[in-house]
Design an enzyme around this catalytic site. Structure first.
Site, PDB file in Angstrom:
ATOM      1  N   LYS A 103      -8.032   3.451 -17.713  1.00 21.48           N
ATOM      2  CA  LYS A 103      -6.694   4.024 -17.861  1.00 21.48           C
ATOM      3  C   LYS A 103      -6.291   4.100 -19.333  1.00 21.48           C
ATOM      4  CE  LYS A 103      -2.044   3.188 -15.879  1.00 21.48           C
ATOM      5  NZ  LYS A 103      -1.296   2.261 -14.978  1.00 21.48           N
TER       6      LYS A 103
ATOM      7  N   SER B  35       1.297   4.418 -11.341  1.00 17.43           N
ATOM      8  CA  SER B  35       1.076   5.136 -12.589  1.00 17.43           C
ATOM      9  C   SER B  35      -0.408   5.334 -12.930  1.00 17.43           C
ATOM     10  CB  SER B  35       1.744   4.388 -13.748  1.00 17.43           C
ATOM     11  OG  SER B  35       1.103   3.145 -14.009  1.00 17.43           O
TER      12      SER B  35
ATOM     13  N   SER C  98       1.276   0.321  -9.170  1.00 16.78           N
ATOM     14  CA  SER C  98       0.558   1.334  -9.953  1.00 16.78           C
ATOM     15  C   SER C  98      -0.942   1.383  -9.726  1.00 16.78           C
ATOM     16  CB  SER C  98       0.846   1.139 -11.447  1.00 16.78           C
ATOM     17  OG  SER C  98       2.173   1.483 -11.729  1.00 16.78           O
TER      18      SER C  98
END
Length: 548
Positions: free
Chosen positions: A98, A179, A203
């Site tokens: 990420k 997210s 997330s």
């Protein structure tokens, strides 16, 4: 002639046995076997994944950037293998991480904002360095909801200024959830073998379920947050997102463990410390449900139904699967309720804790940068950059900064060293502990709580407890389209996946992995839910038949 035909049939059968599954479904074990057998190299595997990213990224925007050194790193790992050295099961395996996990290389780490474009850390994040040590190829950075969904009250999941709008692949314009949106989409479509995500509250779990994959949200403190752009030291954690439970377990084994740069990892119990961390891969036991005690907090199911935060297909699929648990030898404990659920619903403690932590923890991360082109040293600097310096890049005010504005409010805002912080933290710990998840686990002597994944994240988040989500199903063909809050993306509709979650005690990941694996093996839901869009490139297999 008959003998010759027999030989041809045997030859074809052997070749078919050695065939690699599509990269849409290939597991780490599949890829590992191919590398070990010489069917392909890590360079060839990386090349295939880069092609797959290129094929779908213009539509889905799942990957922010590809590591320019990925092929060189893969070649070095191929050479190590040729010399008889193998670092472990991830040797030569491409992994995406990420875009809030720092890497000391040519890639950026921006949390999706132009504010940190070109900023450089002093070293790899601990989890990135652990992956490198394990032999993984850091293939690139996956897109995310900007600032891990901690900026706006009116943005969309998966959008970042730096990466664009991530979309899921199960219906056009699908909300990928956030997210860790890019990690969810990338894992689902085989843009890498697996991915890392981060979670503060939902997330990892939410984008995992909406993208038909497995997500492990570890206990806060099992995986280091060192040089990961933070929200909250009390809730942030880093975990794997993969197509199977076993693949996720491989990644967790690689990244878990104590780190002197994150003192929360000192809470890892002594009997779990390296080198005695559980073998998370060995925990993948198909019989793990036998004898398990699984609780259902019915008051949670009733409360979420009244909020209309989840719809009938998810609830129906959840209740329909309960017989599978009992048929597998598990005991279902109904009404394993969270005693202070009403207080949790009305509590503002989590928001206060996250706001206060973000002010302090963001400044701490920024202070460790060796290069900081925009001189962002605090949340105030970041807010000013977003509003005044680069509003057109950051889509401000179309996407507001309401979360930051609240944290920076001169009267109501405070950091986590302010005396006002402590009561809110204690409220969280009670509502997640005795009044919530941990209390229910103890009172009913449970191995895990099970819930539809849409309902699961918040209860574990505020106490830092682990959760594993596994695919459970998808919305049926007659589901009406439901848009997200901006009206841009499809939040629910035909074919959009959903999951089931196993919630447990702190540092009980091995048990949860076992339960999730057993469920996965008995249901195999992932293979039944198909994306509308998928890349087509496959790794080229050298002819194994020449060995005969």
């Amino acid at each position: 002639m008959a003998k010759l035909c027999h030989l041809v049939i045997v030859w074809v059968q052997v070749c078919l046995v050695w065939a690699l599954p599509s990269l849409l479904d290939a597991t780490i074990d599949d890829l590992r076997a191919g590398l070990e057998d010489g069917d392909f190299t890590s360079v060839e595997l990386v090349t295939a994944y880069i092609a797959r990213i290129t094929e779908v990224n213009p539509v889905l925007h799942a990957v922010t950037e590809i590591n320019p050194d990925a092929l060189e790193i893969a070649a070095e790992l191929d050479e190590e293998r040729a010399q008889g050295k193998c670092r472990g099961p991830l040797h030569g395996i491409p992994i995406l991480i990420k875009n809030n996990i720092a890497t000391f290389d040519k890639m950026n780490n921006t949390a999706g904002s132009f504010a940190l474009l070109g900023a450089r850390p002093q070293r790899d994040a601990f989890v990135a360095s652990r992956l490198r040590k394990a032999g993984a190829v850091l293939l690139g950075k996956s897109n995310l909801s900007q600032w891990a969904n901690f900026r706006s009250s009116n943005s969309s999941n998966g959008w970042s200024a730096h990466g664009g709008q991530t979309k899921g692949a199960y219906i056009p314009d699908q909300d990928p959830s956030g997210s860790s949106s890019g990690s969810g989409v990338s894992s689902s479509l085989g843009l890498a073998a697996a991915c890392l995500g981060t979670e503060t509250d939902g997330s990892i779990l939410s984008p995992s379920q909406r993208n038909n994959i497995v997500g492990i949200k570890p206990t806060v403190g099992l995986t280091s947050r060192d040089l990961v752009i933070p929200i909250s030291e009390h809730q942030d954690t880093i975990g794997p997102m993969a197509r199977t439970v076993k693949d996720a377990a491989y990644l967790l084994s690689a990244i878990a463990g104590p780190d002197p740069n994150d003192n929360y990892t000192s809470a890892i119990p002594a009997n779990l410390s390296i080198p005695l961390l559980p073998d998370y891969v060995a925990a993948c036991d198909p019989n793990a449900l036998f004898g398990a005690r699984l609780g259902i907090p019915n008051n949670v199911l009733e409360a979420f139904a009244s909020f209309d935060n989840t719809s009938d297909p998810e609830n129906s699929a959840f209740f329909s699967t309960l017989s599978l648990f009992t048929d597998s030898g598990a005991t279902i404990i109904q009404n394993a309720d969270f005693t202070n659920l009403t207080e949790w619903i009305s509590s503002e403690a989590e928001g206060k804790v996250l706001n206060a932590d973000f002010i302090t923890n963001l400044a701490s991360y920024l202070s460790k940068l060796t290069t900081n082109p925009n001189n962002i040293t605090s949340l105030s600097d970041l807010s000013n950059f977003t509003k005044r310096t680069a509003p057109e890049w950051e889509e401000y005010p179309s996407r507001n900064t309401a979360t930051w504005d609240e944290a920076l409010d001169p009267i109501e805002g405070f950091n986590n060293s302010d005396p006002r912080f402590w009561p809110f933290l204690q409220e969280d710990l009670f509502l997640g502990g005795e009044g919530g998840l941990l209390g229910a686990l103890e009172r009913y002597d449970l191995d895990a709580i099970i819930l539809p994944t849409s309902m699961a994240p918040g209860f574990a988040a505020i106490i830092g407890a682990p959760v594993v989500t596994v695919p459970l199903g998808a919305y049926p063909d007659d589901t009406p389209i439901q848009k997200d809050r901006r009206g841009d993306l499809v939040a629910k509709g035909p074919g959009v996946p959903f999951g089931i979650s196993f919630l447990g005690r702190k540092f009980d990941e091995a048990k949860l992995i076992g339960l999730a694996y057993a469920f996965e093996q008995k249901t195999q839901v992932r293979g039944k839910v198909k994306p509308y869009l998928a890349p087509w490139t496959q790794v080229k297999i050298k002819s194994n038949c020449s060995r005969l």
